[in-house]
Design an enzyme around this catalytic site. Structure first.
Site, mmCIF file in Angstrom:
data_model
loop_
_atom_site.group_PDB
_atom_site.id
_atom_site.type_symbol
_atom_site.label_atom_id
_atom_site.label_comp_id
_atom_site.label_asym_id
_atom_site.label_seq_id
_atom_site.Cartn_x
_atom_site.Cartn_y
_atom_site.Cartn_z
ATOM 1 N N ASP A 1 22.365 18.347 -30.749
ATOM 2 C CA ASP A 1 22.999 17.974 -31.999
ATOM 3 C C ASP A 1 22.135 18.566 -33.112
ATOM 4 O O ASP A 1 20.938 18.772 -32.929
ATOM 5 C CB ASP A 1 23.069 16.450 -32.117
ATOM 6 C CG ASP A 1 23.591 16.010 -33.471
ATOM 7 O OD1 ASP A 1 24.700 16.427 -33.830
ATOM 8 O OD2 ASP A 1 22.878 15.266 -34.170
ATOM 9 N N ASP B 1 -1.826 10.349 10.783
ATOM 10 C CA ASP B 1 -0.928 9.470 10.043
ATOM 11 C C ASP B 1 -1.552 8.990 8.735
ATOM 12 O O ASP B 1 -1.044 9.267 7.655
ATOM 13 C CB ASP B 1 -0.549 8.260 10.898
ATOM 14 C CG ASP B 1 0.207 7.235 10.078
ATOM 15 O OD1 ASP B 1 1.283 7.587 9.567
ATOM 16 O OD2 ASP B 1 -0.295 6.107 9.919
ATOM 17 N N THR C 1 21.964 17.581 -36.865
ATOM 18 C CA THR C 1 21.362 16.696 -37.857
ATOM 19 C C THR C 1 20.469 15.649 -37.214
ATOM 20 O O THR C 1 20.904 14.887 -36.350
ATOM 21 C CB THR C 1 22.467 15.999 -38.679
ATOM 22 O OG1 THR C 1 23.331 17.000 -39.220
ATOM 23 C CG2 THR C 1 21.866 15.168 -39.789
ATOM 24 N N CYS D 1 4.797 7.031 12.786
ATOM 25 C CA CYS D 1 4.864 6.276 11.532
ATOM 26 C C CYS D 1 5.301 7.185 10.379
ATOM 27 O O CYS D 1 4.697 8.235 10.158
ATOM 28 C CB CYS D 1 3.508 5.650 11.217
ATOM 29 S SG CYS D 1 3.503 4.814 9.624
ATOM 30 N N ASP E 1 0.802 -1.222 0.000
ATOM 31 C CA ASP E 1 0.000 0.000 0.000
ATOM 32 C C ASP E 1 0.832 1.268 0.000
ATOM 33 O O ASP E 1 0.346 2.335 -0.361
ATOM 34 C CB ASP E 1 -0.927 0.026 1.224
ATOM 35 C CG ASP E 1 -1.887 -1.150 1.216
ATOM 36 O OD1 ASP E 1 -2.292 -1.551 0.118
ATOM 37 O OD2 ASP E 1 -2.196 -1.669 2.296
ATOM 38 N N CYS E 2 2.051 1.194 0.485
ATOM 39 C CA CYS E 2 2.909 2.376 0.480
ATOM 40 C C CYS E 2 4.354 1.927 0.344
ATOM 41 O O CYS E 2 4.664 0.737 0.448
ATOM 42 C CB CYS E 2 2.717 3.229 1.727
ATOM 43 S SG CYS E 2 3.413 2.523 3.231
ATOM 44 N N CYS F 1 5.057 6.687 7.114
ATOM 45 C CA CYS F 1 4.481 6.279 5.824
ATOM 46 C C CYS F 1 4.334 7.451 4.854
ATOM 47 O O CYS F 1 4.756 7.382 3.700
ATOM 48 C CB CYS F 1 3.120 5.614 6.033
ATOM 49 S SG CYS F 1 3.241 3.842 6.361
ATOM 50 N N CYS G 1 6.293 -0.569 2.576
ATOM 51 C CA CYS G 1 6.124 -2.012 2.403
ATOM 52 C C CYS G 1 7.329 -2.608 1.679
ATOM 53 O O CYS G 1 7.715 -3.748 1.922
ATOM 54 C CB CYS G 1 4.848 -2.317 1.614
ATOM 55 S SG CYS G 1 3.318 -1.824 2.440
ATOM 56 N N ASP H 1 20.528 12.015 -31.742
ATOM 57 C CA ASP H 1 19.792 10.883 -32.314
ATOM 58 C C ASP H 1 20.673 9.833 -32.975
ATOM 59 O O ASP H 1 20.200 8.769 -33.333
ATOM 60 C CB ASP H 1 18.782 11.383 -33.354
ATOM 61 C CG ASP H 1 19.432 11.676 -34.698
ATOM 62 O OD1 ASP H 1 20.529 12.263 -34.700
ATOM 63 O OD2 ASP H 1 18.840 11.317 -35.734
#
Length: 727
Positions: free
Chosen positions: A408, A698, A410, A364, A9-10, A366, A13, A612
């Site tokens: 760049d 919390d 070209t 906590c 859940d967060c 979290c 974990c 590229d």
């Protein structure tokens, strides 16, 4: 070994799982991706730990676990198991395990309140039963986590606080703590599922079936995952393209927006490449498969996004380290709050024990731990949706701090394809006239057997103009100087202006025309008769700027970002293009010169490099952030930190704007998480707030931090600028 872990859940974990598995003999390289719920680890062949031991540990921690390979195979083949996964993902909150727990505790709490009203003497005992029933699962998980190396878990803090409140006679409030904590866990689960929706949306783009064509032209439906390279498939109007490949028959408009984000359909015909997941709009196509399902564009995008979300941003790493000290520090503070006032000031033990228990809940981390990964996950998801493929939270953070972008030329600022801009016939002085067409046809004839990019551009231009290209004989080349051929019994040559000046007769007026075109950044080729030495005409070509290049550079300038063009081209061409863009430039650079310049600029600024080609790969790797155009080479895209799938210059500004928005969101989350906890630490010590408010502080902060991060999914991008074209 790869697993799919359910119930995270967060981000805290992740730490619980990593800590528990790292303590197991023979288990190494543990990596848990919160966003994709994916666990990877290495298990030594001779280890005493078995696969079943790993699975049992995860289950004891309170998480579900499935073999990732089986799950992925089901997803690729579109099997019933995958259908079940989709159904599970679409469960309503009350159908989930946590939802059922909240409903059950709610009913239990309601019954307890009714009984306490009807039979006040038994109220405390009824609430005590509700507390014990509700806290059991959390206490069990807290014990497992403590034995696995995570003693300061939220489950442990909540269990101690609830049982402590029960011991001092606050049974009703203890029951409220357990109920509110369960509601908070459920809200976190719902918010986390929303945050993961981006990956599921990407996965859903992949086609599940394909129409396979056999050698006799027969058709049969097969799973898209079963397609092999060189298979032939049919893509009907309205179908998703089933594989990356090349069109062998047919013409149609394709919607590439699921892959590149480009909203305008693209007309594609024989020889054009298509992507799996694109939507065929109007014509039937036959496509030869070039990549399998595991290696196609969608699979690569999903893999890169998963890897990006698994890599932790610098801020996230700092906060994780901070939280390791933060939680024990606040717990020590809670212990001092319980002990010191009664011993030193004669306070009531029950009162200060109550306040100390409330502080435990506030301890906590979290919300704090989740503040960065939640924002980064949203930023990466919205980037992928817009065709900005960012390879990690670290890159996403650094991009926002960039104040110089090196381009760049070209294929990046320009199209990368030379085009004919001028045709001049010296015999009559007219451009694109009857004489111009004749000269162009002769140019195309002499160049017809060459594979040089400039030659290809000339021949293509002549064909587009509908000219009849005469047959050429005895074609040959003088390396680096000219090409020669016999056309209609005339010995013709095409060469550079320098070569033509030495081998032909060029008048002062013709020389002036050549110089004027070169000053515009164009490459000039001269056609002449080798026997009479008469100059017949010239063709000028230029690699034109991308349509959005001027807009993209202007957007960066408006954002306070300096732009520099780096090119190996000559100074005249560079200056001509740079004047249109209002951009700094460096010309006639070798790859090592680009590296040297980037290294010098990095000493004073954060710099991004956009390129590229293969020759850009070292520069992309050297810059603080390497950005590759999506139409570039695989080497450039793999080396870069970001790939722009739409190959648009304006997307560089969009990328920086997205990064800045993400950084701002992270800062908001951190300030909110710490600020809220700071306020309630003070109010709790002063006795102004109690246990159930501490729980809200919390879990509420965790949910609000997640929701704030999800706001990034509505990111609108950098504001477009309207710039007048330069004359």
């Amino acid at each position: 070994m790869q697993y799919h872990v359910e119930g995270m859940d967060c981000a805290s974990c992740v730490g619980k799982i990593e800590t528990a598995l790292a303590r197991m003999p023979g288990v190494t390289d543990v990596q848990v991706n919160f966003a994709t719920e994916k666990l990877e680890l290495t298990l030594a062949p001779d280890a005493t730990t078995q696969r079943s031991d790993v699975e049992k540990t995860i289950k004891r921690l309170g998480f579900g676990i499935t073999d990732y390979t089986d799950k992925k195979t089901a997803a690729d083949t579109g099997s019933d198991d995958n259908h079940q996964d989709v159904l599970l993902a679409e469960k309503r909150w009350w159908q989930t395990l946590k939802g059922k727990q909240v409903v059950g505790l709610g009913i239990l709490m309601s019954v307890a309140y009714v009984i306490s009203l009807l039979f006040p003497a038994y109220g405390v005992w009824v609430f005590a039963v509700a507390v014990l029933a509700g806290v059991y699962s959390f206490a069990r998980k807290a014990a497992v986590l403590a034995m696995s190396g995570s003693p300061f878990s939220i489950e442990m803090l909540m269990t101690v606080a609830a049982l402590g409140a029960l011991i001092i006679g606050e049974a009703e409030e203890a029951a409220a703590v357990v109920f509110l904590f369960s509601v908070g866990e459920l809200l976190e689960s719902v918010a986390a599922d929303r945050a993961r929706a981006g990956i599921r949306a990407l996965a859903s783009l992949a086609p599940k079936t394909a129409v396979l064509l056999d050698a006799q032209g027969g058709q049969r439906n097969v799973p898209a995952a079963s397609l092999q390279v060189n298979d032939m498939v049919l893509v009907r109007p309205g179908d998703k393209v089933s594989a990356d490949g090349v069109i062998t028959q047919g013409t149609s408009s394709l919607d590439d927006s699921p892959i590149t984000g480009e909203s305008i359909p693209v007309v594609k015909a024989l020889g054009d490449k298509v992507f799996a997941g694109s939507i065929n709009l109007d014509g039937a196509l036959q496509v030869r498969v070039q990549k399998t399902a595991s290696d196609n564009t969608i699979a690569r995008i999903i893999e890169l996004v998963e890897e990006a979300q698994a890599s932790k941003a610098p801020t996230a790493r700092f906060i994780e380290k901070f939280s390791r000290y933060y939680t024990p520090t606040v717990m020590a503070l809670a212990l001092l709050v319980i002990i010191i006032p009664p011993l030193v000031m004669g306070g009531a033990w029950a009162t200060w024990l109550y306040r100390g228990l409330a502080l435990l809940l506030i301890a906590c981390p979290c919300a704090l731990v989740l503040s960065t990964p939640a924002a980064v996950a949203s930023g990466l998801a919205v980037g992928a949706r817009r065709g900005l493929l960012i390879k990690g939270g670290s890159a996403l953070e650094i991009i926002g701090r960039v104040n110089t972008v090196a381009f760049d030329k070209t294929g990046t600022l320009t199209e990368g394809k030379p085009r004919v801009t001028d045709v001049v016939a010296f015999t009559d002085g007219r451009t694109n006239s009857q004489g111009g067409d004749k000269v162009l046809a002769l140019f195309a004839s002499v160049e017809s057997d060459s594979n040089h990019p400039l030659a290809n551009a000339i021949v293509e231009h002549a064909k587009t103009a509908g000219l009849v290209i005469p047959k050429a004989f005895n074609a040959r080349a003088t390396a680096g100087k000219a090409v020669h051929a016999t056309v209609a019994e005339r010995a013709l040559a095409i060469g550079s202006p320098v070569y033509a000046a030495a081998e032909a007769l060029l008048s002062a007026k013709q020389q002036a025309q050549i110089e004027a075109l070169q000053n515009e950044g164009k490459t000039v080729s001269v056609l002449f008769d080798e026997k009479s030495r008469e100059a017949l005409g010239l063709v000028a070509l230029r690699d034109e700027l991308r349509e959005d290049a001027q807009q993209g550079v202007a957007q960066l300038k408006a954002m306070g970002v300096r732009s520099v063009m780096l090119t190996g081209d000559n100074r005249l061409t560079a200056n001509a293009l740079a004047s249109h863009l209002d951009i700094e430039w460096r010309a006639e650079l070798l790859p090592e010169d680009k590296l040297r310049l980037l290294s010098e600029m990095k000493d004073n600024t954060e710099i991004a490099m956009v390129g590229d080609g293969i020759n850009d790969a070292p520069a992309l790797a050297t810059a603080d952030v390497g950005i590759a155009m999506g139409g570039g080479t695989d080497v450039a895209i793999e080396t870069a930190d970001v790939a722009l799938l739409k190959s648009r210059v304006t997307d560089v500004a969009q990328l920086i704007a997205l990064s800045r928005a993400t950084l701002s969101n992270i800062h908001q989350n951190v300030i909110f998480a710490l600020g809220l906890k700071g306020v309630f630490l003070i109010t709790t010590v002063l006795g102004m707030t109690g246990l159930w408010i501490a729980v809200l502080a919390d879990t509420g902060a965790t949910v609000l931090v997640t929701l704030n991060a999800l706001r990034l999914l509505r990111f609108k991008g950098a504001r477009p600028l309207v710039t007048a074209p330069k004359n």
